[in-house]
Motif scaffolding. Structure first.
Motif, short mmCIF file in Angstrom:
data_model
loop_
_atom_site.label_atom_id
_atom_site.label_comp_id
_atom_site.label_asym_id
_atom_site.label_seq_id
_atom_site.Cartn_x
_atom_site.Cartn_y
_atom_site.Cartn_z
N GLY A 42 31.85 0.69 17.79
CA GLY A 42 30.98 -0.11 16.55
C GLY A 42 30.97 -1.70 16.51
N ILE A 43 31.83 -2.29 17.08
CA ILE A 43 32.25 -3.67 16.89
C ILE A 43 30.89 -4.66 17.13
CG2 ILE A 43 33.36 -5.74 17.85
CD1 ILE A 43 36.08 -3.92 18.24
N VAL A 44 30.51 -4.43 18.53
CA VAL A 44 28.99 -4.99 19.09
C VAL A 44 27.91 -4.72 17.89
CG1 VAL A 44 27.38 -5.32 20.87
CG2 VAL A 44 29.88 -4.91 21.37
N ARG A 45 27.77 -3.29 17.58
CA ARG A 45 26.96 -3.15 16.58
C ARG A 45 26.96 -3.80 15.46
NH1 ARG A 45 26.06 3.31 16.38
NH2 ARG A 45 24.82 3.05 18.54
N VAL A 76 23.56 3.24 12.90
CA VAL A 76 24.01 1.93 12.75
C VAL A 76 24.30 1.75 11.27
CG1 VAL A 76 22.97 -0.54 12.34
CG2 VAL A 76 22.45 0.79 14.52
N LEU A 77 23.51 2.33 10.32
CA LEU A 77 23.86 2.56 9.08
C LEU A 77 25.26 3.04 8.55
CD1 LEU A 77 22.78 2.04 5.80
CD2 LEU A 77 21.92 4.47 6.12
N GLN A 78 25.54 4.23 9.35
CA GLN A 78 26.65 4.86 9.19
C GLN A 78 28.09 3.79 9.39
OE1 GLN A 78 27.35 7.90 7.56
NE2 GLN A 78 25.35 8.38 7.65
N CYS A 79 27.70 3.34 10.49
CA CYS A 79 28.67 2.28 11.05
C CYS A 79 28.76 1.15 9.92
CB CYS A 79 28.37 1.78 12.41
SG CYS A 79 29.70 1.35 13.66
N TYR A 80 27.92 0.54 9.66
CA TYR A 80 28.08 -0.50 8.43
C TYR A 80 28.59 -0.07 7.11
CZ TYR A 80 26.40 -4.66 6.23
OH TYR A 80 26.40 -5.88 5.32
N VAL A 111 24.53 -4.02 1.31
CA VAL A 111 24.03 -3.16 2.35
C VAL A 111 22.08 -3.30 2.14
CG1 VAL A 111 23.26 -0.65 2.56
CG2 VAL A 111 25.47 -1.21 1.94
N ASN A 112 21.75 -3.75 1.16
CA ASN A 112 20.11 -3.94 1.04
C ASN A 112 19.83 -5.26 1.83
OD1 ASN A 112 18.13 -2.44 -0.83
ND2 ASN A 112 20.16 -2.24 -1.92
N LEU A 113 20.76 -6.07 1.91
CA LEU A 113 20.42 -7.23 2.58
C LEU A 113 20.42 -6.90 4.26
CD1 LEU A 113 23.05 -9.84 0.91
CD2 LEU A 113 20.42 -9.70 0.71
N ALA A 114 20.99 -6.06 4.68
CA ALA A 114 20.86 -5.46 6.08
C ALA A 114 20.02 -4.31 6.23
CB ALA A 114 22.42 -4.80 6.72
N PHE A 115 19.60 -3.71 5.52
CA PHE A 115 18.75 -2.47 5.63
C PHE A 115 17.57 -2.44 4.55
CE2 PHE A 115 22.67 -1.36 7.46
CZ PHE A 115 22.43 -0.95 8.63
N HIS A 116 16.40 -1.90 4.98
CA HIS A 116 15.38 -1.72 4.23
C HIS A 116 15.53 -0.42 3.36
CE1 HIS A 116 12.45 -4.97 5.38
NE2 HIS A 116 12.83 -4.85 6.49
N LEU A 117 15.88 -0.62 2.13
CA LEU A 117 16.25 0.68 1.30
C LEU A 117 15.26 0.28 -0.06
CD1 LEU A 117 20.18 0.41 1.53
CD2 LEU A 117 18.60 1.89 2.95
N ASN A 118 15.27 1.72 -0.72
CA ASN A 118 14.65 1.49 -2.08
C ASN A 118 15.50 2.09 -2.88
OD1 ASN A 118 14.41 4.47 -2.28
ND2 ASN A 118 12.86 4.14 -0.58
#
Length: 365
Positions: A42-45, A76-80, A111-118
């Motif tokens: 997960g580190i690189v991700r 990726v989301l789970q890792c974050y 989390v919203n800053l890193a992923f497109h969520l609603n």
């Protein structure tokens, strides 16, 4: 203290450490003082996610037909979220409901800053963070506390082992001391023992490690080149196999073979399935739990998975009656065909016998 009624999955889920130990390469086993080497997943991700977040670049998620996020963006989301659980929520809170609303709001905004969520995804995302937060605390307890709590003589060689937080994580010393005190308490030890007993009582634990059912389904769909949902009995089987595709024990294989037999019956049109009484329920011999759907990832409800005919329960009864009528008619048709074939064979044999007798009479004359 953590309430078992609020999150019984803490000790029951095989994948409770999902997103937690992805950065554990090079950590030290407190009982042996040896370095633990494992592949860094997960580190690189995470570094890339953080770099993109600073640039204002968000990751788009991918969804299946049930509305579940899948594929690489999901991983990726789970890792974050695992990183958020470790870095943004204190381990001193007794349970997830004690975490201040302001902290939860900060996690959601980040989390919203890193992923497109609603906004509709907030409940599911925050629930996942809560699960990973509890899993992180379980991981810390199992790796850094339990060896010394169960074997006090180890403290003789390392008397400050429980006083100093793991170097890998940015845990303030004061928070660590509070956490250790709570985990050493008689109340928590009794709770932990109870959860371990519940976990040991599971009849068919899955073997898929951190792969969830939706990931198993996505991988199968990719392999088969389809996007249609896959029957949960098939997913249940796959979750009991090792990396080579073999069942781990004979008991799982017997259940898997029974599922295959019923799948054949379904293809032949001779299997009756109504509502939750599908292949998996029939093979396991236990009714579906009202809170979850076996063979499916968390968040899938019975209303989502089991498509019921219009008319509710009466509609199901009518469907079952019609199916049984169809099967009865099919058996009658098959019997008539067999009977006609038998009668035709008898006539043929009688005609052949009569022809031989006629030929014998003609030869005597």
């Amino acid at each position: 203290m953590d309430n078992p009624e609020e999150h019984p999955e803490e000790e029951l889920e095989d994948n409770a450490d999902e997103g937690i130990d992805v950065e554990e390469a090079g950590t030290e086993d407190p009982t042996t003082k040896k370095k633990i080497s494992r592949q860094i997943k997960g580190i690189v991700r995470l570094e890339k996610i953080i770099a993109d977040k600073i640039k204002g670049i968000k990751i788009n998620l991918r969804f299946n037909k049930r509305g579940q996020s899948i594929g690489t963006p999901e991983r990726v989301l789970q890792c974050y979220l695992g990183m958020q659980a470790k870095s943004m929520v204190s381990i001193t809170y007794d349970n997830w409901h004690d975490v201040p609303a302001a902290t939860l709001e900060n996690v959601w905004k980040d989390v919203n800053l890193a992923f497109h969520l609603n906004e509709g995804m907030r409940k599911e995302v925050m629930s996942l963070v809560g699960i990973k937060w509890r899993a992180f605390k379980t991981f810390l307890t199992r790796r850094f506390l339990a060896p010394f709590i169960t074997n006090p003589h180890l403290l003789e060689d390392n008397p400050i082992a429980l006083d100093v937080p793991p170097k890998r994580y940015s845990i303030p010393e004061e928070e660590w001391k509070i956490f250790v005190t709570k985990r050493k308490s008689k109340e928590f030890q009794e709770f932990s023992k109870k959860q371990k007993e519940r976990r040991a009582a599971l009849e068919y634990p899955h073997r898929s490690s951190r792969r969830s059912y939706k990931e198993i389904e996505f991988d199968l769909q990719t392999k088969l080149g389809i996007d249609e949902p896959i029957d949960r009995s098939i997913l249940w089987k796959e979750a009991r196999k090792d990396a080579s595709g073999n069942y781990v024990n004979e008991r799982d294989k017997l259940i898997g073979d029974a599922i295959d037999d019923l799948l054949d019956q379904r293809n032949e049109g001779t299997l009756v399935e109504v509502g939750t009484n599908d292949i998996l329920t029939q093979v396991l011999g236990k009714k579906e739990h009202p809170g979850r759907v076996r063979g499916q990832s968390r968040g899938v409800t019975q209303r989502d998975y089991f498509l019921k005919p219009a008319g509710g329960f009466s509609g199901l009864q009518q469907y079952q009656f019609q199916f049984q009528q169809h099967q009865s008619q099919k058996y009658l048709d098959d019997f008539k065909k067999l009977e006609q074939s038998f009668e035709q064979r008898l006539r043929s044999q009688a005609e052949q016998f009569e022809a031989e007798r006629k030929r014998e009479r003609e030869e005597r004359e």
